[in-house]
Design a protein around this motif. Structure first.
Motif, PDB file in Angstrom:
ATOM      1  N   PRO A 169       2.840 -10.103   8.874  1.00  0.00           N
ATOM      2  CA  PRO A 169       3.748  -9.671   7.756  1.00  0.00           C
ATOM      3  C   PRO A 169       5.072  -8.924   8.000  1.00  0.00           C
ATOM      4  N   ASP A 170       5.957  -8.910   7.286  1.00  0.00           N
ATOM      5  CA  ASP A 170       7.324  -7.980   7.472  1.00  0.00           C
ATOM      6  C   ASP A 170       6.696  -6.643   7.773  1.00  0.00           C
ATOM      7  N   ALA A 171       7.033  -6.035   9.003  1.00  0.00           N
ATOM      8  CA  ALA A 171       6.723  -4.846   9.204  1.00  0.00           C
ATOM      9  C   ALA A 171       7.264  -3.754   8.523  1.00  0.00           C
ATOM     10  N   ALA A 172       8.480  -3.720   7.970  1.00  0.00           N
ATOM     11  CA  ALA A 172       8.890  -3.021   7.170  1.00  0.00           C
ATOM     12  C   ALA A 172       8.178  -2.627   5.698  1.00  0.00           C
ATOM     13  N   ALA A 173       7.962  -3.867   5.414  1.00  0.00           N
ATOM     14  CA  ALA A 173       7.146  -4.081   4.109  1.00  0.00           C
ATOM     15  C   ALA A 173       5.909  -3.491   4.134  1.00  0.00           C
ATOM     16  N   VAL A 174       5.196  -3.986   5.512  1.00  0.00           N
ATOM     17  CA  VAL A 174       3.699  -3.274   5.478  1.00  0.00           C
ATOM     18  C   VAL A 174       3.640  -1.771   5.461  1.00  0.00           C
ATOM     19  N   ASP A 175       4.766  -1.216   6.249  1.00  0.00           N
ATOM     20  CA  ASP A 175       5.056   0.262   6.274  1.00  0.00           C
ATOM     21  C   ASP A 175       5.219   1.041   5.053  1.00  0.00           C
ATOM     22  N   ALA A 176       5.901   0.109   4.256  1.00  0.00           N
ATOM     23  CA  ALA A 176       6.307   1.008   2.879  1.00  0.00           C
ATOM     24  C   ALA A 176       5.212   0.653   2.059  1.00  0.00           C
ATOM     25  N   CYS A 177       4.341  -0.393   1.904  1.00  0.00           N
ATOM     26  CA  CYS A 177       3.240  -0.458   1.220  1.00  0.00           C
ATOM     27  C   CYS A 177       2.245   0.689   1.447  1.00  0.00           C
ATOM     28  N   ALA A 178       1.805   0.769   2.934  1.00  0.00           N
ATOM     29  CA  ALA A 178       0.925   1.714   3.187  1.00  0.00           C
ATOM     30  C   ALA A 178       1.183   2.907   2.613  1.00  0.00           C
ATOM     31  N   ALA A 179       2.704   3.507   2.976  1.00  0.00           N
ATOM     32  CA  ALA A 179       3.097   4.790   2.602  1.00  0.00           C
ATOM     33  C   ALA A 179       3.220   5.081   0.972  1.00  0.00           C
ATOM     34  N   ARG A 180       3.090   4.077   0.227  1.00  0.00           N
ATOM     35  CA  ARG A 180       2.972   3.906  -1.148  1.00  0.00           C
ATOM     36  C   ARG A 180       1.607   3.624  -1.764  1.00  0.00           C
ATOM     37  N   ALA A 181       0.775   3.312  -1.201  1.00  0.00           N
ATOM     38  CA  ALA A 181      -0.402   2.858  -1.593  1.00  0.00           C
ATOM     39  C   ALA A 181      -1.115   3.632  -2.752  1.00  0.00           C
ATOM     40  N   ASN A 182      -0.955   4.810  -2.734  1.00  0.00           N
ATOM     41  CA  ASN A 182      -1.402   5.924  -3.830  1.00  0.00           C
ATOM     42  C   ASN A 182      -0.964   5.471  -5.144  1.00  0.00           C
ATOM     43  N   ASP A 183       0.209   4.781  -5.112  1.00  0.00           N
ATOM     44  CA  ASP A 183       0.999   4.471  -6.428  1.00  0.00           C
ATOM     45  C   ASP A 183       0.287   3.409  -7.173  1.00  0.00           C
ATOM     46  N   LEU A 184      -0.728   2.736  -6.495  1.00  0.00           N
ATOM     47  CA  LEU A 184      -1.641   1.754  -7.259  1.00  0.00           C
ATOM     48  C   LEU A 184      -2.481   2.364  -8.277  1.00  0.00           C
ATOM     49  N   MET A 185      -2.657   3.619  -8.131  1.00  0.00           N
ATOM     50  CA  MET A 185      -3.667   4.262  -9.202  1.00  0.00           C
ATOM     51  C   MET A 185      -2.921   4.564 -10.473  1.00  0.00           C
ATOM     52  N   ALA A 186      -1.662   4.509 -10.420  1.00  0.00           N
ATOM     53  CA  ALA A 186      -0.864   4.630 -11.686  1.00  0.00           C
ATOM     54  C   ALA A 186      -1.141   3.295 -12.539  1.00  0.00           C
ATOM     55  N   LEU A 187      -1.394   1.907 -11.990  1.00  0.00           N
ATOM     56  CA  LEU A 187      -1.302   0.758 -12.743  1.00  0.00           C
ATOM     57  C   LEU A 187      -2.831   0.403 -13.508  1.00  0.00           C
ATOM     58  N   SER A 188      -2.609  -0.335 -14.365  1.00  0.00           N
ATOM     59  CA  SER A 188      -3.454  -0.682 -15.127  1.00  0.00           C
ATOM     60  C   SER A 188      -4.732  -1.462 -14.189  1.00  0.00           C
ATOM     61  N   ARG A 189      -6.065  -1.387 -14.358  1.00  0.00           N
ATOM     62  CA  ARG A 189      -6.961  -1.997 -13.612  1.00  0.00           C
ATOM     63  C   ARG A 189      -7.009  -3.339 -13.754  1.00  0.00           C
ATOM     64  N   GLU A 190      -6.567  -3.897 -15.124  1.00  0.00           N
ATOM     65  CA  GLU A 190      -6.468  -5.235 -15.046  1.00  0.00           C
ATOM     66  C   GLU A 190      -5.463  -5.976 -14.141  1.00  0.00           C
ATOM     67  N   ARG A 191      -4.367  -5.355 -14.185  1.00  0.00           N
ATOM     68  CA  ARG A 191      -3.051  -5.956 -13.301  1.00  0.00           C
ATOM     69  C   ARG A 191      -3.575  -5.821 -11.852  1.00  0.00           C
ATOM     70  N   ILE A 192      -4.367  -4.884 -11.401  1.00  0.00           N
ATOM     71  CA  ILE A 192      -5.012  -4.778 -10.109  1.00  0.00           C
ATOM     72  C   ILE A 192      -5.945  -5.883  -9.673  1.00  0.00           C
ATOM     73  N   ALA A 193      -6.847  -5.863 -10.783  1.00  0.00           N
ATOM     74  CA  ALA A 193      -7.663  -7.214 -10.496  1.00  0.00           C
ATOM     75  C   ALA A 193      -7.149  -8.590 -10.266  1.00  0.00           C
TER      76      ALA A 193
END
Length: 380
Positions: A169-193
């Motif tokens: 996968p695109d390296a810049a995208a993966v780095d950004a996703c890893a850096a912001r992974a904690n942002d997932l906690m702000a989402l509804s669990r339904e959307r995550i699932a």
């Protein structure tokens, strides 16, 4: 579709095909949902459709989206817009007549393509065609900024890579996703699932899931999934292929989780699964394979039995019950009473005894079943 396009001035360049419909058509994939974008403001879209006697449903009119229902088909129409502000979950928008400005608010370059429905001309403002040809999923602009606009794009990136990407996968995208992974906690669990199950439903999600586990993408929302569980997922995928059993995202999620039914049920509740999905995930997490495949399917249901067998690497046994229909116990309490058994709790106990022997003996019929009944009545 032609009536909708005519009503929305497609011949004047006011309306285009956008997004996934353009992408999938270019890839030669079946196009299931067609989305349109238009320069026309939402209220005028409603008026034009109603004038053309096309049903118009204001499904998201505050954000510029109208659903047209014509000849039994639903088409989503969204007025061109730009983001005024975002908070990672929702956006405040303003309408525009600039196609590129509208395309710029989309997530990935391959999703920002549009096409003139009359001439077929393609419009590509961000290199989406080149990325599509290279089978590369890439954010439009700065990945960190795009994720800040909508945190769900973290999971969408990996799902889209699993479906459309090739290689790493695109390296810049993966780095950004890893850096912001904690942002997932702000989402509804339904959307995550929903996103996780869509990813796990792909033909081969293992390479993508491996990157996610290595970079800790799922840790904030599913800390129970350990990096080493990737081996269990890969083994399950092999078992599914060997058994020629259709992929199932819940089964694949079970492969990533510890084999603990209570924990699986807790996780399913956290992800807001339906009661049916919660029960299945918990059942799949059990390692009880003490009975025959058919007996297991009779007791816990075919889906759960197949899940357990495939997770245990018993693909041949799973294949054997894939099309098997559990028989019904060929006797009821009324017949036992007719044969001399007194009414009361003893009837239920005797039925259970008969059923247990019948299942253990492989569901016999005829004289063999009659012997089970006679022996059970004699011992009652």
């Amino acid at each position: 579709m032609a009536r909708v396009l005519n009503a929305l001035g497609a011949d004047e360049g006011l309306t285009r095909y956008v997004g996934g419909a353009v992408r999938d058509d270019l890839l030669g994939l079946k196009v299931s949902d067609v989305d349109l974008a238009t320069k026309i403001r939402p209220e005028d879209v409603m008026t034009r459709l109603q004038t053309a006697r096309i049903k118009a449903v204001p499904t998201g009119i505050d954000h510029g989206t109208i659903t047209a229902v014509s000849d039994g088909h639903a088409v989503e129409i969204t007025s061109l817009r730009r983001d005024v502000s975002t908070d990672g979950r929702r956006a405040t928008v303003a309408f525009t007549d600039d196609w590129q400005e509208d395309a710029a608010r989309r997530d990935f370059t391959i999703n920002a393509l549009s096409a003139d429905p009359v001439t077929g001309e393609l419009f590509d403002y961000f290199g989406g065609l080149e990325d599509l040809e290279a089978r590369r999923v890439r954010f439009i602009g700065d990945p960190l900024a795009r994720i800040a606009e909508d945190h769900l794009r973290i999971l969408r990136f990996f799902r889209f890579h699993a479906r459309f990407g090739s290689g790493e996968p695109d390296a810049a995208a993966v780095d950004a996703c890893a850096a912001r992974a904690n942002d997932l906690m702000a989402l509804s669990r339904e959307r995550i699932a929903d996103e996780i199950l869509k990813l796990l439903g792909m033909a081969d999600p293992a390479p993508t899931v491996g990157v996610m586990l290595q970079r800790g993408i799922l840790k904030p929302v599913l800390p129970e999934i350990a990096p080493e569980s990737l081996c269990d997922l890969e083994a399950l995928l092999d078992s599914e292929r060997s058994a020629r059993v259709a992929p199932d995202p819940l089964r694949r999620l079970a492969a990533l989780l510890p084999r603990d039914p209570a924990l699986a049920e807790d996780i399913a509740a956290r992800l807001r699964f339906s009661n049916k999905a919660k029960k299945r995930l918990s059942c799949a997490a059990s390692t009880d394979l003490s009975s025959s495949p058919q007996a297991l399917a009779y007791r816990v249901g075919s889906d759960c039995a197949i899940d357990r067998l495939l997770l245990a690497g018993q693909s041949a046994d799973a294949a054997a019950i894939a099309g098997w229909k559990a028989p019904r116990l060929p006797i009821g309490g009324g017949e036992l009473i007719a044969r001399g058994l007194k009414e009361g709790p003893i009837v239920a106990r005797t039925l259970r005894t008969i059923e247990d022997r019948w299942v253990a003996d492989g569901f016999p019929a005829g004289e063999d079943f009659d012997r089970i009944v006679s022996d059970s009545l004699a011992g009652a």
